[in-house]
Every structure is written in structure tokens, then in C-alpha cells.
Design an enzyme around this catalytic site. Structure first.
Site, mmCIF file in Angstrom:
data_model
loop_
_atom_site.group_PDB
_atom_site.id
_atom_site.type_symbol
_atom_site.label_atom_id
_atom_site.label_comp_id
_atom_site.label_asym_id
_atom_site.label_seq_id
_atom_site.Cartn_x
_atom_site.Cartn_y
_atom_site.Cartn_z
ATOM 1 N N HIS A 1 6.909 11.134 8.979
ATOM 2 C CA HIS A 1 6.000 10.470 8.158
ATOM 3 C C HIS A 1 5.173 11.129 7.351
ATOM 4 C CE1 HIS A 1 3.455 6.543 9.077
ATOM 5 N NE2 HIS A 1 3.065 6.991 7.665
ATOM 6 N N ILE A 2 5.884 11.578 6.288
ATOM 7 C CA ILE A 2 5.252 12.397 5.321
ATOM 8 C C ILE A 2 5.358 11.749 3.732
ATOM 9 C CG2 ILE A 2 5.807 14.695 6.304
ATOM 10 C CD1 ILE A 2 8.237 15.013 4.689
ATOM 11 N N GLY A 3 5.253 10.496 3.762
ATOM 12 C CA GLY A 3 5.169 9.707 2.597
ATOM 13 C C GLY A 3 4.027 10.147 1.639
ATOM 14 N N SER A 4 3.146 10.352 1.791
ATOM 15 C CA SER A 4 2.087 10.448 1.150
ATOM 16 C C SER A 4 1.469 11.924 1.122
ATOM 17 C CB SER A 4 0.709 9.556 1.810
ATOM 18 O OG SER A 4 0.239 10.053 2.836
ATOM 19 N N ARG B 1 7.614 -12.828 0.372
ATOM 20 C CA ARG B 1 7.064 -14.242 0.640
ATOM 21 C C ARG B 1 7.177 -15.025 -0.962
ATOM 22 N NH1 ARG B 1 2.422 -12.429 4.588
ATOM 23 N NH2 ARG B 1 2.688 -10.684 3.119
ATOM 24 N N ILE C 1 3.961 0.073 -3.422
ATOM 25 C CA ILE C 1 4.867 1.187 -3.495
ATOM 26 C C ILE C 1 6.390 0.726 -3.565
ATOM 27 C CG2 ILE C 1 5.958 2.531 -1.722
ATOM 28 C CD1 ILE C 1 3.044 2.786 -0.285
ATOM 29 N N SER D 1 4.738 -4.243 4.313
ATOM 30 C CA SER D 1 4.016 -3.882 5.512
ATOM 31 C C SER D 1 4.323 -4.266 6.799
ATOM 32 C CB SER D 1 2.364 -4.569 5.012
ATOM 33 O OG SER D 1 2.568 -5.714 4.730
HETATM 34 P P1 NDP Z 1 1.227 -3.770 -0.537
HETATM 35 O O1 NDP Z 1 0.479 -4.867 0.290
HETATM 36 O O2 NDP Z 1 1.294 -3.693 -1.850
HETATM 37 O O3 NDP Z 1 2.899 -4.317 -0.459
HETATM 38 C C1 NDP Z 1 3.384 -4.688 0.751
HETATM 39 C C2 NDP Z 1 4.377 -5.793 0.619
HETATM 40 O O4 NDP Z 1 4.967 -6.172 1.738
HETATM 41 C C3 NDP Z 1 3.949 -6.956 -0.203
HETATM 42 O O5 NDP Z 1 4.533 -7.046 -1.476
HETATM 43 C C4 NDP Z 1 4.276 -8.023 0.440
HETATM 44 O O6 NDP Z 1 4.895 -8.833 -0.301
HETATM 45 C C5 NDP Z 1 5.585 -7.429 1.481
HETATM 46 N N1 NDP Z 1 5.728 -8.217 2.447
HETATM 47 C C6 NDP Z 1 4.881 -8.716 3.504
HETATM 48 N N2 NDP Z 1 5.603 -9.560 4.388
HETATM 49 C C7 NDP Z 1 7.000 -9.414 4.013
HETATM 50 C C8 NDP Z 1 8.007 -10.047 4.562
HETATM 51 N N3 NDP Z 1 8.055 -10.885 5.692
HETATM 52 N N4 NDP Z 1 9.263 -9.495 3.780
HETATM 53 C C9 NDP Z 1 9.134 -8.877 2.857
HETATM 54 N N5 NDP Z 1 8.275 -8.658 2.055
HETATM 55 C C10 NDP Z 1 7.145 -8.631 3.016
HETATM 56 O O7 NDP Z 1 1.318 -2.319 0.237
HETATM 57 P P2 NDP Z 1 1.783 -0.966 -0.202
HETATM 58 O O8 NDP Z 1 3.085 -0.959 -1.108
HETATM 59 O O9 NDP Z 1 0.649 -0.066 -1.057
HETATM 60 O O10 NDP Z 1 2.122 -0.300 1.084
HETATM 61 C C11 NDP Z 1 3.353 -0.794 1.784
HETATM 62 C C12 NDP Z 1 3.472 -0.143 3.359
HETATM 63 O O11 NDP Z 1 3.959 1.134 2.975
HETATM 64 C C13 NDP Z 1 2.052 0.030 3.881
HETATM 65 O O12 NDP Z 1 1.466 -1.139 4.621
HETATM 66 C C14 NDP Z 1 2.540 1.046 4.939
HETATM 67 O O13 NDP Z 1 2.761 0.571 6.300
HETATM 68 C C15 NDP Z 1 3.447 1.751 4.166
HETATM 69 N N6 NDP Z 1 3.273 3.247 3.846
HETATM 70 C C16 NDP Z 1 3.879 4.236 4.251
HETATM 71 C C17 NDP Z 1 3.979 5.612 3.999
HETATM 72 C C18 NDP Z 1 4.559 6.583 4.357
HETATM 73 O O14 NDP Z 1 3.990 7.427 4.504
HETATM 74 N N7 NDP Z 1 5.578 6.312 4.906
HETATM 75 C C19 NDP Z 1 2.759 5.794 2.929
HETATM 76 C C20 NDP Z 1 2.010 4.559 2.409
HETATM 77 C C21 NDP Z 1 2.272 3.382 3.025
HETATM 78 P P3 NDP Z 1 4.933 -10.544 -0.078
HETATM 79 O O15 NDP Z 1 3.342 -10.815 -0.027
HETATM 80 O O16 NDP Z 1 5.502 -11.190 -1.346
HETATM 81 O O17 NDP Z 1 5.478 -10.819 1.143
HETATM 82 C C1 DGY Z 2 -0.291 4.922 5.091
HETATM 83 O O1 DGY Z 2 -1.226 5.215 4.313
HETATM 84 O O2 DGY Z 2 -0.351 3.724 5.611
HETATM 85 C C2 DGY Z 2 0.792 5.763 5.439
HETATM 86 O O3 DGY Z 2 1.696 5.520 6.253
HETATM 87 C C3 DGY Z 2 0.353 7.216 5.306
HETATM 88 O O4 DGY Z 2 -0.166 7.795 4.059
#
Ligand code: NDP
Ligand code: DGY
Length: 329
Positions: free
Chosen positions: A294-297, A187, A166, A218
Site C-alpha cells: 500500500h505505497i501508492g501515495s 456509473r 487517479i 473507490s
Molecule cells: P475519485 O472519487 O476521483 O474516483 C473514484 C472513481 O470510482 C469515480 O470516478 C467513480 O466513478 C468510480 N466508481 C465508483 N463506483 C464505481 C463502480 N461501481 N464501478 C466503477 N467505478 C466506480 O477518487 P480518486 O481517484 O481520488 O481515488 C480513488 C480511490 O483510490 C480512493 O477511494 C482510494 O480507495 C484509492 N487510493 C489508493 C491509493 C493507494 O495508495 N493505493 C492512494 C490513493 C487512493 P463513477 O462515479 O462514474 O462511478
Molecule cells: C488513500 O489516500 O486513500 C490511500 O490509500 C493512501 O494514500
């Protein structure tokens, strides 16, 4: 018949889910589905009862899946399929210990979530909710040179915390607005950052130099409470903070302080602690804080695809076959 003789797998679904998902489950003809048929969360006692003896559990991010739920399910449980990409609501170590598989929904919601993040960033930086409110309330008296000014992306530095699926999709969308520098922290350095000319920098550098700080990591024990008093005190006073990851990455008391004292310019949040945020929460009194539920998706199409994917993950889990999206524990 052979079909009739075959034992149906028992699956429990914790909420009314989009039709696309139900269709997958019913048409497969291999499981007996019980569902909490409501738009509201299943009461804990109902969940514990419903999951008992299940082979599969389809859950949501609002369900806490812990030892108690796993014990209530019992040894029949083979798979948990969550209708989300985030899995911080699930006790990963516990399910690993028990040999339960985990399905989730990466990729299919990346575009929708990145799009919403851009919408929230622009709405916050250009003060859209305030403007809409002024029009409705009669606060719009005439065109005024100094009224409702905000901040633009052109020539700015954007910092993305967590350049994952994302985060990268957000960066791709923001770059064409004329962003001058794209910083990211995490990381590890990401080869795919080259596409957005992203610079891997220490968190401190990102926080200090960015005009827009976007959180898309995450939720882990490392990122919980990451955005606290020390963090906000390093941000520029004209900087805008955006969070679409998880609420607990932010210390909300510290954010309130930073916003009300003018330490930072504005914040846009799609995620909060708790969810829903109580309507009397102090953050809701601030004009420079835009909060979404919380409407991201939340596009019709994405939610349908998420439901179908989570249903297919569930089916594969109960059948013991390859899952379309399994989180390898
Ligand atoms: P990914 O696993 O692809 O990305 C998560 C990223 O977080 C990784 O690139 C990782 O990078 C990074 N990360 C982990 N620890 C740290 C840290 N300490 N500092 C900085 N970065 C860190 O997941 P997605 O992109 O698919 O989703 C990310 C998150 O978005 C989900 O876990 C969820 O919580 C949230 N989300 C929210 C939504 C909404 O509706 N608002 C919808 C969908 C998702 P690295 O390993 O290099 O640290
Ligand atoms: C997720 O998938 O983690 C979001 O927060 C909702 O789509």
C-alpha cells in the site's frame, strides 16, 4: 493575555505524521495536540481514551472510525480529518447524523498514486520481481529467447475501472506507451475522458476485451467484491490485472484460483485484505502475483503535502471555517 484566556481546542492525532503536518498544528496556536507518537497503529483502547472530549480527530485509513469511536469522542467532536483520499474506513452516515465535518486529501496524491500504478503494471507485466530474483539466485544462465517473457502495452487495450481523479491520471500516463484502445467503466460517462480517447463501456465489455484491467475506483457497497470468479473468468488468458484501489474490491480466493489455473496471466496489487497480508498467504506463493505494501501515495513530498492538508482541514474544522478539502456529506 487574550491569547491565554482563549480556550484551546483539543485535537487527537492517531499516528506520528510528517513534520509538515505537525508544524501546521503547532504554529496555529489554537489547539492542544495529543498524538499517538509511533509509526505503529494506536491500540483501540488508547484511541478510545485519547479521543475522549476532543474537538478534532486526525486519523489514518488503518483506523476504523465507527459509532464506538464517535461515542468515545462525545458531543465536543466537530471534525474528522483523514490523511487519505479514501474514506471507506469512516462511518459516513454516523458522522453526518452527528453533524461532524469530514476533511480528506484528494488531488494532492493523484500523481504519486498514478505513477505507482504504472510502475506496478509494468513490473507485473514484464515480470521484474521474478527477473531480479533470478539474477540474485543464479537462475540467470544465459540470454534465452523464451525466458522471462511478458506482455507490453504497445497496441494493447487498457480498461480502467473507475475513471476518477487517479483513474484519469493513470490513463494519461499509459496512453503514450502506444495503447490502442482505452476503455473505462463507472456509473457515468466522463467528459474529461475525451483527453485520453476513453470509451465508456459496460463492465462486461471492459473485462472481456482488455489486455490490462486497472482498478482505481473507490470502495463502496457496489464495488466490494466486484472482482470475483465471474469477473476473472471473463478476462483474457493473456490479461494482466492491477488493483490500487482497496483490497476488498477483489475476492482474493477467486484471484488465487484465476492466477494459479492460468485463467489470467498475472496480477499486481498495492492493496490487500487484510493489510498487512499474512506472510503465509497463498497469493505470496505465486510468481505471477506482485504485491506491494500500500505505497501508492508514498513519495516524501506527497506525504508531506497530505499531512499539511489534513492538518489544515483539521484546524478549519475546529475553528468552524472553510476547509481546504472538505467532503460534503
Ligand atoms: P475519485 O472519487 O476521483 O474516483 C473514484 C472513481 O470510482 C469515480 O470516478 C467513480 O466513478 C468510480 N466508481 C465508483 N463506483 C464505481 C463502480 N461501481 N464501478 C466503477 N467505478 C466506480 O477518487 P480518486 O481517484 O481520488 O481515488 C480513488 C480511490 O483510490 C480512493 O477511494 C482510494 O480507495 C484509492 N487510493 C489508493 C491509493 C493507494 O495508495 N493505493 C492512494 C490513493 C487512493 P463513477 O462515479 O462514474 O462511478
Ligand atoms: C488513500 O489516500 O486513500 C490511500 O490509500 C493512501 O494514500
Amino acid at each position: 493575555t487574550m491569547q491565554g484566556a482563549r480556550q484551546l481546542m483539543k485535537v487527537y492525532v492517531t499516528r506520528r505524521i510528517p513534520q509538515e503536518g505537525l508544524k501546521v498544528l503547532t504554529e496555529a496556536g489554537v489547539c492542544k495536540v495529543s498524538m499517538w507518537d509511533s509509526d505503529e497503529p494506536v491500540p483501540r483502547a488508547e484511541l478510545l481514551k485519547g479521543v475522549s472530549g476532543a474537538h478534532g480527530l486526525l486519523c489514518l485509513l488503518s483506523d476504523r472510525i465507527d459509532t464506538e469511536v464517535l461515542d468515545a469522542a462525545g458531543p465536543s467532536l466537530k471534525v474528522i480529518s483523514t490523511l487519505s483520499v479514501g474514506f471507506d474506513h469512516i462511518a459516513i452516515n454516523e458522522i453526518k447524523k452527528r453533524g461532524v465535518r469530514l476533511g480528506y486529501t484528494p488531488d494532492v496524491l493523484t500523481d504519486a498514486t498514478a505513477e505507482l500504478t504504472v510502475a506496478l503494471l509494468l513490473a507485473t507485466a514484464r515480470r521484474l520481481p521474478e527477473g531480479v530474483q533470478e539474477v540474485k539466485s543464479g537462475g540467470w544462465s544465459t540470454w534465452k529467447p523464451l525466458w522471462l517473457c511478458g506482455y507490453g502495452l504497445s497496441g494493447s487495450t487498457v480498461g480502467v475501472i473507475g475513471l476518477g481523479r487517479i483513474g484519469l491520471a493513470i490513463a494519461r500516463r499509459l496512453k503514450p506507451f502506444g495503447v490502442k484502445r482505452l476503455l473505462y467503466s463507472g456509473r457515468s460517462a466522463k467528459p474529461q475522458a475525451a483527453e485520453v480517447e476513453g470509451e465508456h463501456v459496460p463492465l462486461d465489455t471492459l473485462v472481456t476485451e482488455s489486455d490490462f484491467v486497472v482498478v482505481s475506483c473507490s470502495l463502496t457497497s457496489d464495488t466490494q467484491g466486484l472482482c470475483d470468479k465471474a469477473f476473472f473468468s471473463k478476462m483474457k488468458s493473456n490479461a494482466v490485472f492491477i488493483n490500487t484501489s482497496r483490497g476488498t474490491v477483489v475476492n482474493q480466493e477467486d484471484l488465487y484460483e484465476a492466477l494459479s489455473s492460468g485463467q489470467i496471466a498475472a496480477a499486481g496489487l498495492d492493496v490487500t485484505t487484510p493489510e498487512p497480508l499474512p506472510t503465509d498467504h497463498p497469493l505470496l506463493t505465486l510468481k505471477n502475483c506482485v504485491i506491494l505494501p500500500h505505497i501508492g501515495s508514498a513519495t516524501y513530498s506527497t506525504r508531506g503535502i497530505m499531512a499539511a492538508l489534513s492538518a489544515n482541514n483539521l484546524l478549519a474544522g475546529v475553528m468552524g471555517t472553510a476547509m481546504p478539502s472538505e467532503l460534503i456529506l
